[in-house]
Motif scaffolding. Sequence first.
Motif, mmCIF file in Angstrom:
data_model
loop_
_atom_site.group_PDB
_atom_site.id
_atom_site.type_symbol
_atom_site.label_atom_id
_atom_site.label_comp_id
_atom_site.label_asym_id
_atom_site.label_seq_id
_atom_site.Cartn_x
_atom_site.Cartn_y
_atom_site.Cartn_z
ATOM 1 N N PRO A 106 8.036 -28.418 31.680
ATOM 2 C CA PRO A 106 7.484 -29.381 32.752
ATOM 3 C C PRO A 106 8.470 -30.784 32.560
ATOM 4 C CG PRO A 106 6.303 -29.880 30.579
ATOM 5 C CD PRO A 106 7.269 -28.655 30.404
ATOM 6 N N GLY A 107 9.705 -30.824 32.081
ATOM 7 C CA GLY A 107 10.336 -32.063 32.245
ATOM 8 C C GLY A 107 10.946 -32.160 30.923
ATOM 9 N N GLU A 108 12.048 -33.146 30.835
ATOM 10 C CA GLU A 108 12.596 -33.560 29.586
ATOM 11 C C GLU A 108 11.977 -34.536 28.892
ATOM 12 O OE1 GLU A 108 16.981 -33.852 29.988
ATOM 13 O OE2 GLU A 108 16.869 -32.155 31.255
ATOM 14 N N GLY A 109 12.155 -34.708 27.783
ATOM 15 C CA GLY A 109 11.935 -35.937 26.756
ATOM 16 C C GLY A 109 13.143 -36.490 26.062
ATOM 17 N N CYS A 110 12.751 -37.519 25.435
ATOM 18 C CA CYS A 110 13.940 -38.097 24.563
ATOM 19 C C CYS A 110 13.353 -38.929 23.359
ATOM 20 C CB CYS A 110 14.651 -39.079 25.327
ATOM 21 S SG CYS A 110 16.087 -39.851 24.767
ATOM 22 N N LEU A 111 14.242 -38.722 22.317
ATOM 23 C CA LEU A 111 13.593 -39.572 21.178
ATOM 24 C C LEU A 111 13.751 -41.119 21.372
ATOM 25 C CD1 LEU A 111 15.259 -37.224 18.364
ATOM 26 C CD2 LEU A 111 12.930 -37.563 18.923
ATOM 27 N N SER A 112 14.537 -41.440 22.364
ATOM 28 C CA SER A 112 14.563 -42.957 22.581
ATOM 29 C C SER A 112 13.944 -43.255 23.843
ATOM 30 C CB SER A 112 16.135 -43.187 22.988
ATOM 31 O OG SER A 112 17.120 -43.165 21.807
ATOM 32 N N VAL A 113 12.710 -42.470 24.310
ATOM 33 C CA VAL A 113 12.055 -42.896 25.302
ATOM 34 C C VAL A 113 10.379 -42.556 24.629
ATOM 35 C CG1 VAL A 113 11.188 -42.288 27.658
ATOM 36 C CG2 VAL A 113 13.670 -42.413 27.150
ATOM 37 N N ASP A 114 9.633 -43.541 24.555
ATOM 38 C CA ASP A 114 8.322 -43.219 23.947
ATOM 39 C C ASP A 114 7.401 -43.194 24.833
ATOM 40 O OD1 ASP A 114 9.464 -43.743 21.480
ATOM 41 O OD2 ASP A 114 8.986 -45.815 21.331
ATOM 42 N N ARG A 115 7.519 -43.022 26.223
ATOM 43 C CA ARG A 115 6.693 -42.616 27.188
ATOM 44 C C ARG A 115 6.908 -41.141 27.806
ATOM 45 N NH1 ARG A 115 8.595 -44.469 32.218
ATOM 46 N NH2 ARG A 115 11.015 -45.339 31.792
ATOM 47 N N ASP A 116 5.977 -40.588 28.398
ATOM 48 C CA ASP A 116 6.074 -39.441 29.233
ATOM 49 C C ASP A 116 6.669 -39.758 30.603
ATOM 50 O OD1 ASP A 116 5.395 -37.617 27.245
ATOM 51 O OD2 ASP A 116 3.305 -37.534 28.000
ATOM 52 N N VAL A 117 7.677 -39.042 30.910
ATOM 53 C CA VAL A 117 8.482 -39.531 32.437
ATOM 54 C C VAL A 117 8.245 -38.155 32.877
ATOM 55 C CG1 VAL A 117 10.472 -40.399 33.793
ATOM 56 C CG2 VAL A 117 9.887 -41.276 31.378
ATOM 57 N N GLU A 118 7.444 -37.817 33.921
ATOM 58 C CA GLU A 118 7.371 -36.644 34.788
ATOM 59 C C GLU A 118 8.485 -36.495 35.935
ATOM 60 O OE1 GLU A 118 3.497 -36.183 36.099
ATOM 61 O OE2 GLU A 118 2.637 -36.239 34.235
ATOM 62 N N GLY A 119 8.736 -35.200 35.948
ATOM 63 C CA GLY A 119 9.862 -35.104 36.915
ATOM 64 C C GLY A 119 10.789 -33.994 36.461
ATOM 65 N N PHE A 120 11.416 -33.406 37.425
ATOM 66 C CA PHE A 120 12.713 -32.432 37.312
ATOM 67 C C PHE A 120 13.531 -33.087 37.048
ATOM 68 C CE2 PHE A 120 9.701 -29.332 39.924
ATOM 69 C CZ PHE A 120 9.155 -28.893 38.926
#
Length: 185
Positions: A106-120
């Motif tokens: 459903p999208g990418e995540g990142c260890l440096s980003v502590d929030r869900d960011v929705e989108g392709f």
Amino acid sequence: MILMKDIIREGHPSLRKRAEEVDFPLTDEERKLSGELLEYVINSQNPEMSEKYGLRPGIGLAAPQVDQAKRMFALHIKEEGQDPISFVAINPKIVSHSVEKTYLVPGEGCLSVDRDVEGFVPRYARITVKAFGPDGKEFKKRLKGLPAIAFQHELDHLNGILFYDHIDPKNPYRDIPGATPFERD
């Protein structure tokens, strides 16, 4: 050993800087860093280690994420029915790529980003890459699917780009022409 407290978060200026090429032979410090990046992604996927040390699971980690402006990252990916992919890439480059795009559902995540960011996040579906290992030997790999997506995500870190920079802010789930969605099992 790299812990979550060592990983810098979005907003830190180092995440927006272009990392420097690494010279060979590696210094002792660079060799240690390359090993620790790989150790983190391996340990973070091990439920016992992850719980013991409070590690957020990840499949890739780039040197800029631990505030080291060096063109270096580690990937560790285990997929059902596939050979595991586990390596450190130093001074990595994409030497060719498919016209076809893909994106992670459903999208990418990142260890440096502590929030869900929705989108392709549009990525090339297949890439051929060159990089050096910590031993200074150059290698070439053809990647597709999750490894190709992860390689591009980590390469972006070396150029001061975060995954959500690729998401259309007005329409995060807009159709990406010519793209095939990629779903993890």
